[in-house]
Design an enzyme around this catalytic site. Structure first.
Site, mmCIF file in Angstrom:
data_model
loop_
_atom_site.group_PDB
_atom_site.id
_atom_site.type_symbol
_atom_site.label_atom_id
_atom_site.label_comp_id
_atom_site.label_asym_id
_atom_site.label_seq_id
_atom_site.Cartn_x
_atom_site.Cartn_y
_atom_site.Cartn_z
ATOM 1 N N SER A 28 17.710 -22.931 -0.894
ATOM 2 C CA SER A 28 16.767 -22.953 -1.716
ATOM 3 C C SER A 28 16.703 -21.736 -2.794
ATOM 4 O O SER A 28 16.151 -21.895 -3.857
ATOM 5 C CB SER A 28 15.199 -22.717 -0.723
ATOM 6 O OG SER A 28 15.169 -23.841 -0.211
ATOM 7 N N ARG A 32 17.132 -21.868 -7.215
ATOM 8 C CA ARG A 32 16.427 -21.067 -8.041
ATOM 9 C C ARG A 32 17.001 -19.982 -8.804
ATOM 10 O O ARG A 32 16.534 -19.706 -9.860
ATOM 11 C CB ARG A 32 15.109 -20.558 -7.184
ATOM 12 C CG ARG A 32 14.324 -21.771 -6.666
ATOM 13 C CD ARG A 32 13.267 -21.565 -5.594
ATOM 14 N NE ARG A 32 12.462 -22.595 -5.202
ATOM 15 C CZ ARG A 32 12.801 -23.543 -4.479
ATOM 16 N NH1 ARG A 32 13.813 -23.685 -3.885
ATOM 17 N NH2 ARG A 32 11.582 -24.542 -4.193
ATOM 18 N N ASP A 325 13.419 -28.623 7.443
ATOM 19 C CA ASP A 325 15.110 -29.063 7.610
ATOM 20 C C ASP A 325 15.630 -28.957 8.905
ATOM 21 O O ASP A 325 16.750 -29.264 9.046
ATOM 22 C CB ASP A 325 15.645 -28.273 6.371
ATOM 23 C CG ASP A 325 15.303 -28.728 4.953
ATOM 24 O OD1 ASP A 325 15.028 -30.073 4.978
ATOM 25 O OD2 ASP A 325 15.429 -28.064 4.000
ATOM 26 N N ARG A 356 15.576 -39.028 8.869
ATOM 27 C CA ARG A 356 15.986 -38.081 10.039
ATOM 28 C C ARG A 356 15.428 -38.487 11.394
ATOM 29 O O ARG A 356 16.141 -38.235 12.282
ATOM 30 C CB ARG A 356 15.932 -36.788 9.613
ATOM 31 C CG ARG A 356 16.921 -36.630 8.435
ATOM 32 C CD ARG A 356 16.736 -34.893 7.948
ATOM 33 N NE ARG A 356 17.895 -34.672 7.231
ATOM 34 C CZ ARG A 356 17.961 -33.476 6.265
ATOM 35 N NH1 ARG A 356 16.903 -32.826 6.262
ATOM 36 N NH2 ARG A 356 18.857 -33.297 5.308
#
Length: 441
Positions: A28, A32, A325, A356
């Site tokens: 993440s 960014r 996640d 998932r």
């Protein structure tokens, strides 16, 4: 992007895991770092960037829109940005590969620039709905033409000036929040996102670090995040901490394999990302935080993990946003716990790289684990620490986290487990299997 040739792999139980390791840079934060550096004027330097396929897709897209991005022989990435408002029209479609984060955040960036970009992706990404991002960006004035079901390929025709909006997130999603904030960067006035349920806050922390005028306050309906548009971002020197999602695989591996003791260095301890640690500790895992420190505005620590017998729990649903996640590897931990673990509140798992919930249920049942499927999670009957039967063929469904989770499950299986395709692991953790070998030496 055509998916690489399937790479099947068979794994089986082995001895204790021992050693010290570092996990790849946080995915993440890596995405960014590249995007915000590309919007700053001047040269930014990034150390520890995750060099997986998803992040490289972001780098390629920012290059296509005018930024200069190079990796030095020293492993440091140098980015010369174009400034907010300076993105150029890409000459070809932006190929996002398997990266939902790249797609959703870049849609936000393009939405408030006077350019048009077409987004494409692999079969897995093209099956994932983008409607939740299309809705707020359309309210800001962007024109978005998507494939049926709000899917890729899709085209974003940005508008300048865009219209600032106040948007309440209908689902807990850091990607949707970030897409709106990024659109707000080049939108005159103040764009606000109201977040009823907290999600990872890397965008807010990093945008402030780059000099954006961004405030976060508590309101009656949740957090109110406000960004003042037409921002000027200043170049930064960034150090990306280790990805807690990647560290989760080793936390569970050391917990379930008797005699194991490992140290995972430099892991991001951002409180919006530590749900898995909280859940594993509730199950009795032996995880100790060492050398807590701050690096580049993020909390970081080393984690020492020793084998410990796990017990079943009802996973608190309010942990879901901080470990969304990590549910696949949590399901693996539950498969070795004493008793029946119930993990719910994770509807979001249905629209990840694969479904998932269904994919992990099928994989665990193939390996001999009894499960019950809910719309928002699974119940899993644990083995109490005994080896799983194994002797299973499992499908990863082009999902890197499924492949890695079932590789860890194989460490505690009596018979071998064959994963049909581990090639997708390269999207987030290229050295995963080398690390596994090194810890098992």
């Amino acid at each position: 992007m055509s998916h690489p040739k399937p790479r099947p792999l068979t794994l089986s139980a082995r001895g204790p895991l021992r050693g010290t390791l570092t996990v790849p840079g946080d995915k993440s934060i890596s995405h960014r770092s590249l995007m915000f550096s590309a919007l700053a004027v001047g040269e930014s330097r990034i150390e520890g960037l995750l060099e997986g396929e998803d992040v490289l897709a972001t780098a390629a897209a920012m290059r296509a829109m005018g930024a200069t991005i190079e990796r030095g022989d020293d492993g440091v990435w140098r980015v010369h940005g174009v400034g907010v408002g300076g993105l150029l029209q890409p000459e070809a479609a932006l190929d996002m590969g398997n990266s939902g984060t790249s797609t959703r955040l870049l849609m936000g960036l393009v939405a408030s620039h006077p350019i048009t970009a077409t987004f494409t992706g692999d079969a897995s990404l093209s099956s994932r709905p983008m409607g939740r991002v299309i809705e707020p960006l359309s309210k800001m004035g962007a024109e978005i033409t998507a494939s049926p079901g709000g899917r890729l390929p899709l085209m974003v025709r940005g508008i300048n000036p865009a219209v600032p909006i106040e948007y309440t997130l209908p689902v807990a999603s850091a990607q949707v929040k970030s897409a709106v904030l990024l659109a707000g960067l080049n939108t005159p006035g103040i764009t606000r996102v109201i977040e009823p349920v907290p999600t990872r806050d890397h965008s807010e922390r990093m945008l402030r670090g780059f000099g954006a005028e961004l405030t976060v306050e508590e309101g009656p309906s949740g957090k109110i995040i406000s960004i003042t548009g037409e921002a000027e971002l200043k170049p930064q020197h960034l150090i990306v901490p280790g990805d807690p999602s990647s560290a989760g695989f080793w936390m569970v591996a050391a917990s379930i394999v008797p005699g194991s003791e490992i140290v995972i260095r430099n892991v991001c301890m951002n409180p919006t990302r530590t749900g898995l640690i909280a859940a594993l500790k509730l199950m009795g895992a032996d995880i100790t935080k060492e050398g807590a420190r701050e690096v580049g505005g993020e909390d970081v620590a080393d984690l020492r993990v020793r084998h410990a017998p796990l017990r079943a729990i009802e996973v608190p649903p309010d942990l879901a946003p901080s470990m969304i996640d990590e549910y696949p590897i949590l399901f693996v931990a539950a498969a070795f716990a004493q008793g029946r673990t119930v993990a719910r509140g994770a509807h979001e798992l249905r629209v990840k790289e694969s479904d998932r919930i269904a994919t992990m249920r099928t994989a665990l049942e193939a390996a001999g684990v009894a499960t019950e499927e809910y719309e928002d999670g699974l119940a899993i009957q644990g083995s109490g620490g005994a080896l799983l039967p194994g002797n299973a063929q499992v499908a990863s469904r082009l999902d890197h986290r499924i492949a890695m989770s079932m590789a860890i499950a194989a460490l505690g299986a009596q018979g071998p487990i064959t994963i049909d395709d581990v090639a997708p692991v390269a999207t987030s953790y290229p050295d995963f299997f080398q690390t596994l070998e090194a810890l098992g030496q």
